[in-house]
Design a protein around this motif. Structure first.
Motif, PDB file in Angstrom:
ATOM      1  N   GLY A   1      55.289 119.684  33.975  1.00 35.51           N
ATOM      2  CA  GLY A   1      53.835 119.710  33.999  1.00 35.51           C
ATOM      3  C   GLY A   1      53.214 119.645  35.376  1.00 35.51           C
ATOM      4  N   ARG A   2      54.025 119.358  36.401  1.00 36.15           N
ATOM      5  CA  ARG A   2      53.481 119.258  37.752  1.00 36.15           C
ATOM      6  C   ARG A   2      54.639 119.266  38.754  1.00 36.15           C
ATOM      7  NH1 ARG A   2      54.261 114.053  36.067  1.00 36.15           N
ATOM      8  NH2 ARG A   2      54.905 112.524  37.664  1.00 36.15           N
ATOM      9  N   VAL A   3      54.306 119.480  40.014  1.00 31.64           N
ATOM     10  CA  VAL A   3      55.240 119.280  41.122  1.00 31.64           C
ATOM     11  C   VAL A   3      54.548 118.357  42.108  1.00 31.64           C
ATOM     12  CG1 VAL A   3      56.481 120.337  43.057  1.00 31.64           C
ATOM     13  CG2 VAL A   3      56.321 121.560  40.870  1.00 31.64           C
ATOM     14  N   ASP A   4      55.136 117.186  42.335  1.00 30.09           N
ATOM     15  CA  ASP A   4      54.561 116.232  43.283  1.00 30.09           C
ATOM     16  C   ASP A   4      55.042 116.481  44.709  1.00 30.09           C
ATOM     17  OD1 ASP A   4      53.059 114.519  41.412  1.00 30.09           O
ATOM     18  OD2 ASP A   4      55.042 114.005  40.631  1.00 30.09           O
ATOM     19  N   VAL A   5      56.324 116.805  44.845  1.00 26.97           N
ATOM     20  CA  VAL A   5      56.924 117.011  46.160  1.00 26.97           C
ATOM     21  C   VAL A   5      57.755 118.279  46.121  1.00 26.97           C
ATOM     22  CG1 VAL A   5      58.350 116.037  48.000  1.00 26.97           C
ATOM     23  CG2 VAL A   5      57.095 114.501  46.463  1.00 26.97           C
ATOM     24  N   PHE A   6      57.497 119.184  47.050  1.00 28.33           N
ATOM     25  CA  PHE A   6      58.329 120.389  47.178  1.00 28.33           C
ATOM     26  C   PHE A   6      59.069 120.288  48.501  1.00 28.33           C
ATOM     27  CE2 PHE A   6      59.908 124.532  47.857  1.00 28.33           C
ATOM     28  CZ  PHE A   6      59.916 125.206  46.645  1.00 28.33           C
ATOM     29  N   CYS A   7      60.400 120.205  48.428  1.00 29.95           N
ATOM     30  CA  CYS A   7      61.245 120.109  49.622  1.00 29.95           C
ATOM     31  C   CYS A   7      61.799 121.494  49.943  1.00 29.95           C
ATOM     32  CB  CYS A   7      62.389 119.130  49.404  1.00 29.95           C
ATOM     33  SG  CYS A   7      61.868 117.468  48.936  1.00 29.95           S
ATOM     34  N   SER A   8      61.200 122.133  50.921  1.00 30.25           N
ATOM     35  CA  SER A   8      61.644 123.464  51.349  1.00 30.25           C
ATOM     36  C   SER A   8      62.741 123.253  52.381  1.00 30.25           C
ATOM     37  CB  SER A   8      60.450 124.230  51.934  1.00 30.25           C
ATOM     38  OG  SER A   8      60.781 125.578  52.155  1.00 30.25           O
ATOM     39  N   ASN A   9      63.976 123.227  51.911  1.00 28.73           N
ATOM     40  CA  ASN A   9      65.084 122.698  52.702  1.00 28.73           C
ATOM     41  C   ASN A   9      66.117 123.735  53.130  1.00 28.73           C
ATOM     42  OD1 ASN A   9      66.957 120.416  53.589  1.00 28.73           O
ATOM     43  ND2 ASN A   9      68.162 121.349  51.950  1.00 28.73           N
ATOM     44  N   ALA A  10      66.149 124.889  52.489  1.00 28.94           N
ATOM     45  CA  ALA A  10      67.173 125.877  52.822  1.00 28.94           C
ATOM     46  C   ALA A  10      67.014 126.355  54.266  1.00 28.94           C
ATOM     47  CB  ALA A  10      67.080 127.067  51.865  1.00 28.94           C
ATOM     48  N   GLY A  11      68.131 126.604  54.934  1.00 28.24           N
ATOM     49  CA  GLY A  11      68.076 127.082  56.316  1.00 28.24           C
ATOM     50  C   GLY A  11      69.402 127.674  56.734  1.00 28.24           C
ATOM     51  N   ILE A  12      69.374 128.496  57.782  1.00 28.09           N
ATOM     52  CA  ILE A  12      70.608 129.100  58.291  1.00 28.09           C
ATOM     53  C   ILE A  12      70.584 129.111  59.817  1.00 28.09           C
ATOM     54  CG2 ILE A  12      71.052 130.577  56.287  1.00 28.09           C
ATOM     55  CD1 ILE A  12      69.883 132.929  57.932  1.00 28.09           C
TER      56      ILE A  12
ATOM     57  N   LEU B   1      54.331 118.537  50.710  1.00 28.78           N
ATOM     58  CA  LEU B   1      55.249 119.572  51.158  1.00 28.78           C
ATOM     59  C   LEU B   1      56.151 118.980  52.239  1.00 28.78           C
ATOM     60  CD1 LEU B   1      52.760 122.570  51.591  1.00 28.78           C
ATOM     61  CD2 LEU B   1      54.140 122.003  49.583  1.00 28.78           C
ATOM     62  N   LEU B   2      57.446 118.930  51.962  1.00 28.88           N
ATOM     63  CA  LEU B   2      58.427 118.485  52.951  1.00 28.88           C
ATOM     64  C   LEU B   2      59.201 119.715  53.401  1.00 28.88           C
ATOM     65  CD1 LEU B   2      60.054 116.204  54.422  1.00 28.88           C
ATOM     66  CD2 LEU B   2      61.617 116.301  52.460  1.00 28.88           C
ATOM     67  N   GLN B   3      59.123 120.023  54.692  1.00 26.60           N
ATOM     68  CA  GLN B   3      59.767 121.223  55.207  1.00 26.60           C
ATOM     69  C   GLN B   3      60.830 120.844  56.230  1.00 26.60           C
ATOM     70  OE1 GLN B   3      56.558 123.832  56.440  1.00 26.60           O
ATOM     71  NE2 GLN B   3      56.028 124.228  54.313  1.00 26.60           N
ATOM     72  N   THR B   4      62.067 121.259  55.984  1.00 24.39           N
ATOM     73  CA  THR B   4      63.156 120.987  56.916  1.00 24.39           C
ATOM     74  C   THR B   4      63.069 121.982  58.057  1.00 24.39           C
ATOM     75  OG1 THR B   4      64.543 120.151  55.115  1.00 24.39           O
ATOM     76  CG2 THR B   4      65.641 120.743  57.172  1.00 24.39           C
TER      77      THR B   4
ATOM     78  N   VAL C   1      51.848 116.860  54.354  1.00 26.39           N
ATOM     79  CA  VAL C   1      52.899 117.732  54.880  1.00 26.39           C
ATOM     80  C   VAL C   1      53.748 116.938  55.863  1.00 26.39           C
ATOM     81  CG1 VAL C   1      53.433 119.878  56.099  1.00 26.39           C
ATOM     82  CG2 VAL C   1      51.367 119.741  54.675  1.00 26.39           C
ATOM     83  N   SER C   2      55.057 117.073  55.743  1.00 26.60           N
ATOM     84  CA  SER C   2      55.970 116.483  56.716  1.00 26.60           C
ATOM     85  C   SER C   2      56.957 117.536  57.182  1.00 26.60           C
ATOM     86  CB  SER C   2      56.746 115.303  56.121  1.00 26.60           C
ATOM     87  OG  SER C   2      55.923 114.173  55.942  1.00 26.60           O
ATOM     88  N   ALA C   3      57.247 117.520  58.488  1.00 27.90           N
ATOM     89  CA  ALA C   3      58.271 118.380  59.068  1.00 27.90           C
ATOM     90  C   ALA C   3      59.484 117.508  59.378  1.00 27.90           C
ATOM     91  CB  ALA C   3      57.753 119.047  60.338  1.00 27.90           C
TER      92      ALA C   3
END
Length: 263
Positions: A79-90, A133-136, A176-178
């Motif tokens: 029903g919701r998204v509280d935290v999205f961790c955009s973590n994939a990387g190369i 939004l948590l972005q790696t 937002v966190s980096a």
């Protein structure tokens, strides 16, 4: 933001930092976790192993429709998204000689994936007036990645995009966190060392190589304080201060460091 009772989506969840985040968020009492990666079997196995409700989804973060479907899966289930961790990387280990395909792939995974995530998840967050939004992004996005031009450039862009998101949506309930770690004992770093990448050698020699669990601990603390920069390696903040205070001196020091690994 405390994670108890929250719904979290994590990309790049099949190993390394992504897996550590999933386990730590579950321990913090997350209500539900959606784990995504190209390796469907791995995220399904991880989901089954967590002590909270979780689901594994195959997602190619460079395909916008896949990212949109990932968010839809989370919304339909929880029903919701509280935290999205955009973590994939190369990483690439390439310099200017790297062919266009290497540069393009770095842009797609390290930058455009963050864009696709924001496009997909922000509408529902803005409607509720809350979201994270948590972005790696890597310490390379604040400093540099010696020996890896595509990684350095795209991680700088990732930090810039995170800043823009915070400025644009911060007054509308979006945090937002980096996440900017330096050396972390992950397959990405080990593969780079095995391949002899200069950037991996410099990273491994520049300070403590933390475990993914150490990074997850720093993330939980950073989210609780809602800090923009989450720095698992405290020394990165010192290096950043030196860089901004005297860029020429900092660049000279980096040239000396690079020379020690290439001469």
């Amino acid at each position: 933001m405390k994670l108890d009772g929250r719904v979290v989506v994590i990309t790049g969840a099949a190993g390394g930092i992504g897996t550590a985040l999933a386990r730590r968020f579950a321990a913090e009492g997350a209500a539900g976790i959606v784990l995504s990666d190209l390796d469907l079997d791995a995220v399904r196995a991880l989901a089954a192993d967590l002590a909270v409700d979780a689901v594994g989804v195959r997602t190619d973060v460079t395909v916008e429709d896949d990212v949109r479907a990932l968010v839809e899966t989370a919304l339909e289930r929880y029903g919701r998204v509280d935290v999205f961790c955009s973590n994939a990387g190369i990483t690439s280990g390439a310099g200017i000689e790297g062919d266009d395909a290497v540069w393009q792939r770095s842009w797609e995974v390290n930058v455009r994936a963050h864009l696709y995530a924001a496009r997909a998840v922000l509408p529902s967050m803005l409607e509720r007036g809350e979201g994270y939004l948590l972005q790696t992004c890597s310490a390379a996005g604040l400093l540099t990645a010696v020996g890896d031009a595509p990684y350095s450039v795209t991680k700088h862009a990732a930090v810039g995009f995170a800043e823009w998101l915070s400025i644009t949506y911060g007054n509308r309930g979006i945090r937002v966190s980096a996440l900017c770690p330096q050396g972390v004992d992950t397959p990405m770093l080990r593969d780079g060392l095995d391949a002899g990448h200069v950037g991996a050698k410099v990273t491994a020699a520049s300070g403590a190589v933390l475990s993914p669990d150490d990074v997850a601990d720093a993330v939980v603390a950073g989210l609780a304080e809602e800090r923009f920069l989450i720095l698992p390696h405290a020394e990165v903040g010192t290096y950043l201060a030196h860089k901004t205070q005297d860029p020429d001196r900092w660049l000279a020091g980096m040239r000396r460091m690079a020379a020690g690994f290439t001469e």
